[in-house]
Motif scaffolding. Sequence first.
Motif, short mmCIF file in Angstrom:
data_model
loop_
_atom_site.label_atom_id
_atom_site.label_comp_id
_atom_site.label_asym_id
_atom_site.label_seq_id
_atom_site.Cartn_x
_atom_site.Cartn_y
_atom_site.Cartn_z
N LYS A 209 0.84 -1.20 0.00
CA LYS A 209 0.00 0.00 0.00
C LYS A 209 0.88 1.25 0.00
CE LYS A 209 -0.75 0.52 5.00
NZ LYS A 209 -1.76 0.61 6.06
N VAL A 210 0.28 2.35 -0.46
CA VAL A 210 0.93 3.66 -0.44
C VAL A 210 0.01 4.59 0.35
CG1 VAL A 210 1.94 5.51 -1.82
CG2 VAL A 210 1.83 3.20 -2.76
N THR A 211 0.56 5.33 1.31
CA THR A 211 -0.28 6.17 2.15
C THR A 211 0.35 7.53 2.41
OG1 THR A 211 -1.40 6.31 4.30
CG2 THR A 211 0.71 5.17 4.25
N LEU A 212 -0.49 8.53 2.57
CA LEU A 212 -0.04 9.88 2.93
C LEU A 212 -0.27 10.15 4.41
CD1 LEU A 212 -1.38 12.03 -0.06
CD2 LEU A 212 0.92 11.12 0.31
N ILE A 213 -0.69 9.13 5.17
CA ILE A 213 -0.91 9.31 6.60
C ILE A 213 0.43 9.23 7.33
CG2 ILE A 213 -2.03 8.35 8.64
CD1 ILE A 213 -4.22 7.27 6.77
N ARG A 219 6.53 11.40 6.76
CA ARG A 219 5.34 12.15 6.32
C ARG A 219 4.41 11.30 5.47
NH1 ARG A 219 4.11 15.33 9.65
NH2 ARG A 219 5.22 13.72 10.80
N GLY A 220 4.95 10.26 4.86
CA GLY A 220 4.16 9.32 4.06
C GLY A 220 4.94 8.01 3.99
N LEU A 221 4.28 6.94 3.59
CA LEU A 221 4.94 5.63 3.60
C LEU A 221 4.50 4.80 2.40
CD1 LEU A 221 4.53 4.80 7.38
CD2 LEU A 221 6.73 5.03 6.21
N THR A 222 5.46 4.01 1.89
CA THR A 222 5.16 3.00 0.87
C THR A 222 5.53 1.65 1.45
OG1 THR A 222 5.67 4.58 -0.89
CG2 THR A 222 5.56 2.26 -1.50
N LEU A 360 -3.65 4.11 -0.95
CA LEU A 360 -3.90 3.23 -2.10
C LEU A 360 -3.43 1.82 -1.75
CD1 LEU A 360 -2.76 5.08 -5.37
CD2 LEU A 360 -5.00 4.11 -4.91
N SER A 361 -4.28 0.83 -1.96
CA SER A 361 -3.85 -0.55 -1.75
C SER A 361 -2.96 -0.99 -2.91
CB SER A 361 -5.05 -1.48 -1.64
OG SER A 361 -5.69 -1.61 -2.91
N GLY A 362 -2.22 -2.06 -2.71
CA GLY A 362 -1.33 -2.56 -3.76
C GLY A 362 -2.09 -2.94 -5.03
N ASP A 363 -3.26 -3.56 -4.86
CA ASP A 363 -4.05 -3.96 -6.03
C ASP A 363 -4.56 -2.74 -6.80
OD1 ASP A 363 -3.68 -6.62 -5.46
OD2 ASP A 363 -5.52 -6.79 -4.26
N GLU A 364 -5.02 -1.71 -6.07
CA GLU A 364 -5.47 -0.49 -6.74
C GLU A 364 -4.33 0.18 -7.48
OE1 GLU A 364 -9.00 1.08 -3.74
OE2 GLU A 364 -6.91 1.44 -3.20
N PHE A 365 -3.16 0.22 -6.84
CA PHE A 365 -1.99 0.83 -7.46
C PHE A 365 -1.61 0.11 -8.75
CE2 PHE A 365 2.62 0.41 -7.98
CZ PHE A 365 2.97 1.73 -8.24
N ARG A 366 -1.54 -1.22 -8.70
CA ARG A 366 -1.14 -1.99 -9.88
C ARG A 366 -2.18 -1.92 -10.99
NH1 ARG A 366 1.36 -4.87 -5.75
NH2 ARG A 366 -0.58 -5.92 -5.17
N ALA A 367 -3.46 -1.82 -10.60
CA ALA A 367 -4.52 -1.72 -11.62
C ALA A 367 -4.36 -0.44 -12.44
CB ALA A 367 -5.89 -1.76 -10.95
#
Length: 391
Positions: A209-213, A219-222, A360-367
């Motif tokens: 997942k990718v997040t801005l939280i 400040r953000g994480l992948t 963003l989840s990994g599946d959403e990102f790859r889609a």
Amino acid sequence: MFVGVGASRVRDLFNKAKANAPCLVFIDEIDAVGRQRGTGIGGGNDEREQTLNQLLTEMDGFSGDSGVIVIAATNRPEILDSALLRSGRFDRQVSVGLPDVRGREEILKVHSKNKKLDRDVDISVIAMRTPGFSGADLANLMNEAAILAGRRGKDRVTLKEIDDSIDRIVAGMEGTKMTDGKSKILVAYHEIGHAVCATLTPGHDPVQKVTLIPRGQARGLTWFIPGEDPTLISRKQLFARIVGGLGGRAAEEIIFGESEITTGAAGDLQQITQIARQMVITYGMSEIGPWALVDQAVQSSDVVMRMLARNQMSEKLAEDIDNSVRQIIDSAYEIAKNHIRNNRECIDKLVEVLMEKETLSGDEFRAILSEFTDIPSDNVNRKPIRELIEA
């Protein structure tokens, strides 16, 4: 006033053990008294060394039928005194490493017995998501998830609580969400840069997942999820990690310009430099050749071991190592920048979605990524751990 108290307590301990034979004596954290002698100030006559000498004397005086067995535990066996490890004293060593995926699954079953789990929670999936976790970490994970479920008014632990607990243990407490538009956009491009460069480089672990939280100092994480337990790692995988780690800085430079690069990549640069240096001096994965270039004691995290070790490296070899490390990082950085240049339209779309959803989840990102470019097959079609186990 207290000189000799440690040695006296050791004598009392073993006298008590002999009186209660057959008996087991267990000493936890034996490195506290069993550290290598001759490293302190005061000519080796300090209280700790007297305690160690008494322990050595007591263990050496056992007859074959004393009925007393001594067991000790430490997580720093490399600093123990050699006299402790000789035959007749601690002559059998059992190494207990971090659990593999099967071990983690069994440990999680133990720590989830007294907790109500939602039917969607799959213990095997949690085990896959927690490589490098010790038994204590896994116990802490399930306790944190139960606490979160209680705070949220739920009667069962769901996948959401477990995901949040893993994030909290690995990266720290969740911070305040960003409101500054410019900083948020920059962090979004930085994190998408990581995700895109990692996914398009063969050998990298899939994006989870990718997040801005914000969490901790980040400040953000992948997040990435390993396709298998990382016991043996290839050169291709290590190089892919360097490319992925440089993806954030590459995105900042290509999209905002060299004058707008930020301090956000500081942690990434430390990690990729460490990986590249290990490739050269430890794993023999450079032009210098397949041989260890630095003594293990020199690389040790223990200050005393580093002080005692003699670094016999020549100036020429040190220069060659620095050049090899720089060459690996420079070539990885060029690949990362090319990924950003060649996929600008896709990155803009991903950032737009990430800004809206914040995670963003990994599946959403790859889609979304697959709509614009082909993803390397070994980054998508890896066999899951469950299939490997059953095979």
